[in-house]
Design a protein around this motif. Structure first.
Motif, PDB file in Angstrom:
ATOM      1  N   PHE A 130       0.830  -1.206   0.000  1.00 61.92           N
ATOM      2  CA  PHE A 130       0.000   0.000   0.000  1.00 61.92           C
ATOM      3  C   PHE A 130       0.869   1.262   0.000  1.00 61.92           C
ATOM      4  O   PHE A 130       0.586   2.218  -0.735  1.00 61.92           O
ATOM      5  CB  PHE A 130      -0.916  -0.006   1.227  1.00 61.92           C
ATOM      6  CG  PHE A 130      -1.805   1.199   1.338  1.00 61.92           C
ATOM      7  CD1 PHE A 130      -2.934   1.330   0.533  1.00 61.92           C
ATOM      8  CD2 PHE A 130      -1.516   2.210   2.243  1.00 61.92           C
ATOM      9  CE1 PHE A 130      -3.760   2.451   0.631  1.00 61.92           C
ATOM     10  CE2 PHE A 130      -2.325   3.332   2.349  1.00 61.92           C
ATOM     11  CZ  PHE A 130      -3.455   3.446   1.537  1.00 61.92           C
ATOM     12  N   LEU A 131       1.928   1.259   0.796  1.00 60.91           N
ATOM     13  CA  LEU A 131       2.817   2.418   0.841  1.00 60.91           C
ATOM     14  C   LEU A 131       3.548   2.595  -0.480  1.00 60.91           C
ATOM     15  O   LEU A 131       3.737   3.726  -0.953  1.00 60.91           O
ATOM     16  CB  LEU A 131       3.816   2.275   1.992  1.00 60.91           C
ATOM     17  CG  LEU A 131       3.214   2.336   3.403  1.00 60.91           C
ATOM     18  CD1 LEU A 131       4.287   2.071   4.462  1.00 60.91           C
ATOM     19  CD2 LEU A 131       2.546   3.684   3.666  1.00 60.91           C
ATOM     20  N   GLU A 191       2.433   1.863  -3.412  1.00 68.24           N
ATOM     21  CA  GLU A 191       1.455   2.447  -4.335  1.00 68.24           C
ATOM     22  C   GLU A 191       1.361   3.957  -4.152  1.00 68.24           C
ATOM     23  O   GLU A 191       0.989   4.682  -5.080  1.00 68.24           O
ATOM     24  CB  GLU A 191       0.081   1.817  -4.118  1.00 68.24           C
ATOM     25  CG  GLU A 191       0.005   0.352  -4.549  1.00 68.24           C
ATOM     26  CD  GLU A 191      -1.280  -0.322  -4.110  1.00 68.24           C
ATOM     27  OE1 GLU A 191      -2.144   0.381  -3.532  1.00 68.24           O
ATOM     28  OE2 GLU A 191      -1.417  -1.534  -4.318  1.00 68.24           O
ATOM     29  N   ASN A 192       1.720   4.415  -2.949  1.00 67.13           N
ATOM     30  CA  ASN A 192       1.693   5.855  -2.657  1.00 67.13           C
ATOM     31  C   ASN A 192       3.095   6.461  -2.666  1.00 67.13           C
ATOM     32  O   ASN A 192       3.331   7.514  -2.059  1.00 67.13           O
ATOM     33  CB  ASN A 192       1.030   6.089  -1.303  1.00 67.13           C
ATOM     34  CG  ASN A 192      -0.478   5.894  -1.344  1.00 67.13           C
ATOM     35  OD1 ASN A 192      -1.229   6.807  -1.687  1.00 67.13           O
ATOM     36  ND2 ASN A 192      -0.914   4.679  -1.014  1.00 67.13           N
ATOM     37  N   ILE A 202       5.884   5.563  -1.262  1.00 67.57           N
ATOM     38  CA  ILE A 202       6.580   5.577   0.026  1.00 67.57           C
ATOM     39  C   ILE A 202       7.297   4.245   0.181  1.00 67.57           C
ATOM     40  O   ILE A 202       6.670   3.194   0.120  1.00 67.57           O
ATOM     41  CB  ILE A 202       5.603   5.781   1.203  1.00 67.57           C
ATOM     42  CG1 ILE A 202       4.889   7.134   1.064  1.00 67.57           C
ATOM     43  CG2 ILE A 202       6.334   5.696   2.547  1.00 67.57           C
ATOM     44  CD1 ILE A 202       3.742   7.306   2.047  1.00 67.57           C
ATOM     45  N   GLN A 216       6.194  15.183   3.120  1.00 70.14           N
ATOM     46  CA  GLN A 216       6.393  13.739   2.956  1.00 70.14           C
ATOM     47  C   GLN A 216       6.136  12.992   4.265  1.00 70.14           C
ATOM     48  O   GLN A 216       5.547  11.905   4.270  1.00 70.14           O
ATOM     49  CB  GLN A 216       7.810  13.471   2.452  1.00 70.14           C
ATOM     50  CG  GLN A 216       8.032  13.877   1.008  1.00 70.14           C
ATOM     51  CD  GLN A 216       9.481  13.791   0.591  1.00 70.14           C
ATOM     52  OE1 GLN A 216      10.386  14.109   1.370  1.00 70.14           O
ATOM     53  NE2 GLN A 216       9.723  13.361  -0.649  1.00 70.14           N
ATOM     54  N   LYS A 235       2.393  12.854   4.760  1.00 68.07           N
ATOM     55  CA  LYS A 235       1.798  11.873   3.854  1.00 68.07           C
ATOM     56  C   LYS A 235       2.020  10.452   4.376  1.00 68.07           C
ATOM     57  O   LYS A 235       1.117   9.601   4.314  1.00 68.07           O
ATOM     58  CB  LYS A 235       2.385  12.017   2.456  1.00 68.07           C
ATOM     59  CG  LYS A 235       1.805  11.025   1.447  1.00 68.07           C
ATOM     60  CD  LYS A 235       2.436  11.196   0.075  1.00 68.07           C
ATOM     61  CE  LYS A 235       1.881  10.166  -0.908  1.00 68.07           C
ATOM     62  NZ  LYS A 235       2.494  10.292  -2.253  1.00 68.07           N
ATOM     63  N   LEU A 236       3.220  10.177   4.885  1.00 64.44           N
ATOM     64  CA  LEU A 236       3.524   8.864   5.433  1.00 64.44           C
ATOM     65  C   LEU A 236       2.584   8.519   6.587  1.00 64.44           C
ATOM     66  O   LEU A 236       1.994   7.431   6.622  1.00 64.44           O
ATOM     67  CB  LEU A 236       4.975   8.830   5.908  1.00 64.44           C
ATOM     68  CG  LEU A 236       5.418   7.623   6.726  1.00 64.44           C
ATOM     69  CD1 LEU A 236       5.198   6.329   5.968  1.00 64.44           C
ATOM     70  CD2 LEU A 236       6.878   7.760   7.125  1.00 64.44           C
ATOM     71  N   GLU A 291      -0.337   9.804   7.291  1.00 63.20           N
ATOM     72  CA  GLU A 291      -1.719   9.688   6.804  1.00 63.20           C
ATOM     73  C   GLU A 291      -1.960   8.358   6.102  1.00 63.20           C
ATOM     74  O   GLU A 291      -3.013   7.733   6.279  1.00 63.20           O
ATOM     75  CB  GLU A 291      -2.029  10.851   5.859  1.00 63.20           C
ATOM     76  CG  GLU A 291      -2.141  12.200   6.568  1.00 63.20           C
ATOM     77  CD  GLU A 291      -2.324  13.351   5.588  1.00 63.20           C
ATOM     78  OE1 GLU A 291      -2.186  13.120   4.359  1.00 63.20           O
ATOM     79  OE2 GLU A 291      -2.586  14.479   6.044  1.00 63.20           O
ATOM     80  N   CYS A 292      -0.972   7.905   5.331  1.00 63.68           N
ATOM     81  CA  CYS A 292      -1.139   6.648   4.589  1.00 63.68           C
ATOM     82  C   CYS A 292      -1.182   5.448   5.528  1.00 63.68           C
ATOM     83  O   CYS A 292      -1.988   4.523   5.326  1.00 63.68           O
ATOM     84  CB  CYS A 292      -0.007   6.486   3.570  1.00 63.68           C
ATOM     85  SG  CYS A 292      -0.200   7.513   2.097  1.00 63.68           S
ATOM     86  N   MET A 326      -4.498   5.536   7.287  1.00 60.52           N
ATOM     87  CA  MET A 326      -5.576   5.235   6.339  1.00 60.52           C
ATOM     88  C   MET A 326      -5.661   3.736   6.074  1.00 60.52           C
ATOM     89  O   MET A 326      -6.750   3.165   6.030  1.00 60.52           O
ATOM     90  CB  MET A 326      -5.334   5.988   5.025  1.00 60.52           C
ATOM     91  CG  MET A 326      -6.437   5.791   3.977  1.00 60.52           C
ATOM     92  SD  MET A 326      -5.951   6.499   2.371  1.00 60.52           S
ATOM     93  CE  MET A 326      -5.558   8.181   2.834  1.00 60.52           C
ATOM     94  N   TYR A 327      -4.507   3.105   5.922  1.00 61.69           N
ATOM     95  CA  TYR A 327      -4.485   1.669   5.638  1.00 61.69           C
ATOM     96  C   TYR A 327      -5.199   0.894   6.739  1.00 61.69           C
ATOM     97  O   TYR A 327      -6.004  -0.003   6.461  1.00 61.69           O
ATOM     98  CB  TYR A 327      -3.049   1.179   5.498  1.00 61.69           C
ATOM     99  CG  TYR A 327      -2.922  -0.304   5.308  1.00 61.69           C
ATOM    100  CD1 TYR A 327      -3.111  -0.881   4.053  1.00 61.69           C
ATOM    101  CD2 TYR A 327      -2.611  -1.144   6.380  1.00 61.69           C
ATOM    102  CE1 TYR A 327      -3.012  -2.248   3.876  1.00 61.69           C
ATOM    103  CE2 TYR A 327      -2.506  -2.522   6.213  1.00 61.69           C
ATOM    104  CZ  TYR A 327      -2.706  -3.068   4.963  1.00 61.69           C
ATOM    105  OH  TYR A 327      -2.620  -4.435   4.801  1.00 61.69           O
TER     106      TYR A 327
END
Length: 357
Positions: A291-292, A294-295, A297, A342, A345-346, A348-349, A352-353
């Motif tokens: 998932f990371l 894909e974003n 990361i 960055q 974003k990390l 948040e991702c 979110m996951y």
């Protein structure tokens, strides 16, 4: 040439870049004064009397276990399975007996498990060597209480300022480490006899005579070269600043990610903050890494336990904590070049996951 060299070292100041350019222009890219200067200055980090620059931490481990074999014969080497292969392979290659040890809840050498596996009166049979790994950059291991007759070889590839007591400390300076070169390492020790062996071994076992040299001992091409040493020298003054930035990034991530997701590896006062390791409550490692990615990361699980790999696998007593935790480990980026956006974003991702699960 000056303009193109600057592109390779964009984070270094003008004076630091000039030092590297001077080394390139001198044509002396083998062993030389930059190596000696780097060894001298690195004493402030290693806290050891003697620092011997070598081509890699793998070479450092090979040399240490060659020396232990020569001095003591076959040793019993106790090491966490959650470790990099090359120091363990070096011990095995020299015929030493490898005994894998479990880790504690902070992924560090478990002294109690070591003492439970140590052979009774083993000091009469073989010398006991313990090789803890300062995982993630921590500088010490709490409750590292040993019997007292061991030789301690510390794998400090993740930490540049270790505080743990040791006979030998191994450092790595490859391209992703807190101090980085294209390739390089260090052996640090306090015994002059040990130092003399390593200095000769890294240079083919040679001893200079008036017009030539003699081969007086075993050895190989394991020396640190001038170019890599000049790159390392350019970073020493910035190392402390970079570690402070990595610490800030680690705290931003740790404080931002939901506590119900898992717990972070605990860093200490002198940690180099090489890794931001999250130990998940559930083994959702592979899905989270995908998932990371894909974003955009990058994350990883770092080491597979050695005792479970094809090369080292054999029947041993279960390493319960290692086997329980390794599927839950994920290392998140905290390097000093990350921007605030960055980092946000990390966080948040990751949140979110798990929110969507």
């Amino acid at each position: 040439m000056r303009q193109s060299t600057k592109c390779f070292f964009p984070s270094l100041g003008r004076e630091e870049q000039e030092n590297i350019i001077q080394c390139l222009e001198s044509g002396n890219l083998g062993f030389g004064k930059e190596v000696l200067e780097f060894e001298k200055k690195f004493k402030n980090f290693s806290n050891k009397s003697f620092n011997i620059g070598v081509s890699s931490a793998s070479a450092a481990a090979y040399m240490v276990f060659a020396y232990l074999k020569k001095r003591y014969g076959v040793c019993d080497v106790y090491v966490p399975s959650l470790a990099f292969t090359s120091p363990v392979w070096a011990a095995r290659q020299h015929g030493h007996n490898i005994i894998f040890v479990d880790v504690d809840d902070n992924l560090l050498f478990c002294a109690e498990d070591y003492k439970s596996k140590r052979y009774p009166n083993s000091s009469w049979l073989r010398k006991n060597v313990v090789m803890p790994v300062l995982y993630g950059g921590v500088s010490n291991i709490p409750d590292f209480n040993l019997v007292g007759d061991e030789i301690v070889v510390v794998d400090s590839a993740h930490c540049i300022n270790p505080k743990i007591k040791s006979d030998f400390t191994l450092f790595s300076f490859h391209s992703l480490k807190p101090i980085c070169m294209s390739n390089g390492g260090m052996i640090s020790c306090d015994n002059e006899e040990d130092m003399k062996f390593f200095k000769k071994y890294r240079n083919f076992g040679r001893e200079n005579t008036e017009y030539t040299y003699d081969i007086t001992d075993e050895g190989f091409n394991f020396y640190l070269n001038n170019l890599n040493a000049s790159i390392g020298l350019a970073q020493l003054d910035k190392a402390e600043k970079n570690i402070k930035t990595r610490k800030r990034n680690y705290l931003e991530i740790k404080n931002g990610i939901f506590s119900r997701i898992g717990k972070f590896l605990c860093h200490d006062k002198h940690s180099s903050y090489y890794l931001s390791t999250l130990i998940l409550n559930d083994p959702a490692q592979e899905g989270l890494i995908s998932f990371l990615e894909e974003n955009n990361i990058q994350a990883s699980y770092h080491y597979p336990p050695l005792h479970m790999t094809k090369f080292y696998k054999r029947k041993i007593a279960p390493l319960e904590n290692t086997e329980k935790l390794y599927k839950k480990i994920i290392n998140l980026p905290i390097h000093q070049n990350l921007s605030d956006a960055q980092l946000q974003k990390l966080v948040e991702c990751v949140n979110m996951y798990f929110k969507e699960r």
